[in-house]
Structures are given as structure tokens and as C-alpha cells.
Design an enzyme around this catalytic site. Structure first.
Site, PDB file in Angstrom:
ATOM      1  N   TRP A 135       0.826  -1.209   0.000  1.00  0.00           N
ATOM      2  CA  TRP A 135       0.000   0.000   0.000  1.00  0.00           C
ATOM      3  C   TRP A 135       0.863   1.262   0.000  1.00  0.00           C
ATOM      4  O   TRP A 135       0.522   2.249  -0.672  1.00  0.00           O
ATOM      5  CB  TRP A 135      -0.951  -0.016   1.196  1.00  0.00           C
ATOM      6  N   GLY A 179     -14.670   1.004   0.248  1.00  0.00           N
ATOM      7  CA  GLY A 179     -13.492   0.680  -0.544  1.00  0.00           C
ATOM      8  C   GLY A 179     -13.888   0.303  -1.959  1.00  0.00           C
ATOM      9  O   GLY A 179     -13.281  -0.590  -2.570  1.00  0.00           O
ATOM     10  N   ASP A 202     -13.940   5.748  -0.644  1.00  0.00           N
ATOM     11  CA  ASP A 202     -12.578   5.293  -0.927  1.00  0.00           C
ATOM     12  C   ASP A 202     -11.634   6.486  -0.821  1.00  0.00           C
ATOM     13  O   ASP A 202     -12.058   7.597  -0.486  1.00  0.00           O
ATOM     14  CB  ASP A 202     -12.497   4.640  -2.315  1.00  0.00           C
ATOM     15  N   HIS A 248      -9.702  -9.673   2.001  1.00  0.00           N
ATOM     16  CA  HIS A 248      -8.546 -10.541   1.747  1.00  0.00           C
ATOM     17  C   HIS A 248      -7.244  -9.754   1.561  1.00  0.00           C
ATOM     18  O   HIS A 248      -6.163 -10.340   1.569  1.00  0.00           O
ATOM     19  CB  HIS A 248      -8.806 -11.464   0.547  1.00  0.00           C
TER      20      HIS A 248
END
Length: 334
Positions: A135, A179, A202, A248
């Protein structure tokens, strides 16, 4: 030398080979298939087109012939096989962009050479390769960030029609896509169901793309996009909080925090809707190791999702198959 006709090690070498997959990824990154399809089909011309060393490119092209990606049309001449055509830009499954080493997923895939480190330590492989988390790397590179959003948007768009038809989204008044990236999933849901309104939440980059996509779909009277993080408090009062291919990407502690934010916003009258792969074992095991390597994440089973939900006061109320995905509905006890 006679061509080898037996599988080395009973097929182990083919399963463990690194060279051929890398050759295919280099071909995808250089867009060789697009150049060949456009008529640039000799080693010399291709080397000029992609700014590569002619001798080395020729050797790569010869191996791609051996691998069945290209066919030989004569000395230093090449054409695409049926397999090779999948590396062209615009092919339905988008394989070229997925394999592109300079794109978000192709870049991340290279970190899997550190899988041994991950197995020994439980740590993600990506920081071992690049010195930063996945990220943080995206935040520092706008091109890879846009690549990631585009790849995720394309994946969701491919599965969105099945998800939109499978679950009774029309019974909801307001769906918050947490998101939600460029809004692909939410747009498909709203297009199939005229009743709900929707909101994408987001980070700034995806929100800008979601706003454009919502407007282009003619849904700006029913949908909006809001800048925010799923680690912070979410707007309360909606009756559906959607997490599509989100959990995930994070380790269990972070995934629990995301679900906690959704549970807090949904309170006792709303529901949290998790969309992901839960019934495809091939995707489950492969995706699980990839999520672990990239992010330290986990491709959850239904049982694992249930445990995660239980820790934040939610329980599974329904599981709806939706193509290769499933829509899992979670609620708080009333």
C-alpha cells in the site's frame, strides 16, 4: 539434440519453472503481442519498436516459440499463436495488464520469490522485495496506483452482473460500497435495481474515477462518491455496507477493524455484505498465498469469515452464490 518427450520429474520441472513465466511477463510488459498483431514481426523491427537489445530479444522470442506463445514464420520472423493472442491489449480477460511487470499486480508478483521468507516468518513477501508495504508502494507511485484501480475495476466489472442479479439488492434503500474503487460493482447493482441509492467510499484517487464512472453511467442522481478510509468511522444509517474483494487484502487484525467500522455503521438494522471467492478451491488456495505474499492477507473460507464476523458482533445470515463469487450477508443480533 533430440527434443525431450518425458516430463522431467513427473512434471515437477514444469510446475516449478520460473524462466518461461518470466519470459511471458516480459512479453506482456513490452506489448510484443500488440506489435506482432499490428504487423511488426521480425526481431529487428520488434527490437526497434520496444527499444530492446536485438540479440537478446531474438533469444526471448525463440523461447516464446518453444513455449507455444509464438510461432516461427521463418528466420527471425514470428506470429502469434492462439495462446499469444491473449497477450494483446483489449482481450476480454485482460491478461496483458495483469502480467505487466510495470503494473501493480505484475510488480507485486515478483515479490513471491521470497515465499520461503513468508513461510518461515509469516510476514508478507512484498516488503522483503521492495522495502515498503504494497500500500505504501502504491501511494508513492501514481502509475501503479492507477494500474491497481483499473485492474480491480475490471475484475469487479467482470463479476458484477452475476453479483447484481444474485442478491435482492432492490430491498435496500441505500448501499454503501466500502473501498468501492471506481464504482464498478455499485454501478452494476444500481443499473440492475432501480430502487436503492448508492455511495462509494474510498481514497481520493479512486473517488475521482468513481465520480466520472457514475456520471458516465447516468447514475449521479442516485449515487455519489465520498473520500474516506474504511479504518475510520463510516457514515451510519445505510441498510447495506458492501465489502467487495476487500477483506482478503489485509491481515486478520486489519480485516477485523474494517468489519468493526461496517458493523458500527450498520448498527442493528443494517447488514454487512461481503462479496468474494468462497466456493472455488483452486482460487482459494492460490489466492490465499498471493494475498499472504502481497499484503500479509488471507483469502478467507466461509468458516474463517464467520469467525472474523463473530469477533465484531456479526453473524452470517445467508450465503448467495453469484457466479464464481458469493454474497455473504452478515447482521448483528437484534
Amino acid at each position: 539434440m533430440a527434443k525431450e518427450t518425458t516430463a522431467r520429474g513427473g512434471g515437477v520441472w514444469a510446475a516449478a519453472d520460473l524462466l518461461t513465466p518470466m519470459a511471458v511477463r516480459v512479453a506482456a510488459t513490452l506489448r510484443l503481442a500488440d506489435h506482432i498483431a499490428a504487423g511488426t514481426q521480425t526481431t529487428e523491427a520488434l527490437a526497434k519498436a520496444v527499444d530492446a537489445n536485438q540479440d537478446v530479444l531474438g533469444r526471448l522470442l525463440d523461447h516464446l516459440v518453444t513455449a507455444g506463445v509464438l510461432s516461427s514464420t521463418g528466420p527471425a520472423g514470428y506470429d502469434l499463436t492462439a495462446m499469444g493472442r491473449h497477450l494483446c491489449e483489449g482481450e476480454p480477460e485482460g491478461m496483458r495488464a495483469i502480467l505487466d511487470i510495470e503494473g501493480a499486480l505484475g510488480h507485486a508478483e515478483l515479490s513471491l520469490v521470497h515465499l520461503l521468507h513468508t513461510v518461515r516468518t509469516g510476514e508478507a513477501a512484498f516488503p522483503q522485495q521492495y522495502g515498503v508495504t504494497f500500500w505504501d508502494d502504491l501511494s508513492a507511485d501514481e502509475g501503479r496506483a492507477e494500474s491497481f484501480d483499473a485492474l480491480m475495476g475490471a475484475r469487479l466489472a467482470a463479476h458484477a452482473p452475476a453479483v447484481a442479479e444474485a442478491y435482492p439488492w432492490g430491498t435496500l434503500r441505500h448501499v454503501v460500497d466500502v473501498g468501492g474503487g471506481d464504482g464498478s460493482m455499485l454501478i452494476a447493482i444500481l443499473q440492475s435495481h432501480p430502487e436503492p441509492r448508492g455511495t462509494v467510499i474510498d481514497l481520493p484517487g479512486p473517488v475521482r474515477r468513481a465520480e466520472k464512472a457514475i456520471a458516465a453511467a447516468g447514475l449521479d442522481h442516485r449515487a455519489d462518491a465520498v473520500t474516506g478510509s474504511f479504518f475510520d468511522a463510516l457514515p451510519a444509517g445505510a441498510d447495506g455496507y458492501l465489502l467487495s474483494s476487500i477483506l482478503h487484502n489485509w491481515d486478520d487484525a486489519a480485516a477485523a477493524r474494517i468489519m468493526r467500522r461496517c458493523a458500527d455503521a450498520a448498527q442493528t438494522t443494517g447488514r454487512v455484505l461481503v462479496v468474494d471467492y468462497f466456493n472455488d478451491q483452486a482460487v482459494q488456495t492460490e489466492g490465499d498465498l498471493r494475498m499472504l505474499g502481497y499484503f500479509g492477507g488471507r483469502q478467507h473460507t466461509l468458516e474463517q469469515l464467520g469467525e472474523l464476523a463473530g469477533a465484531v458482533g456479526l453473524h452470517v445470515t445467508s450465503v448467495t452464490p453469484a457466479g464464481r463469487y458469493s454474497v455473504v450477508e452478515l447482521r448483528a443480533p437484534r
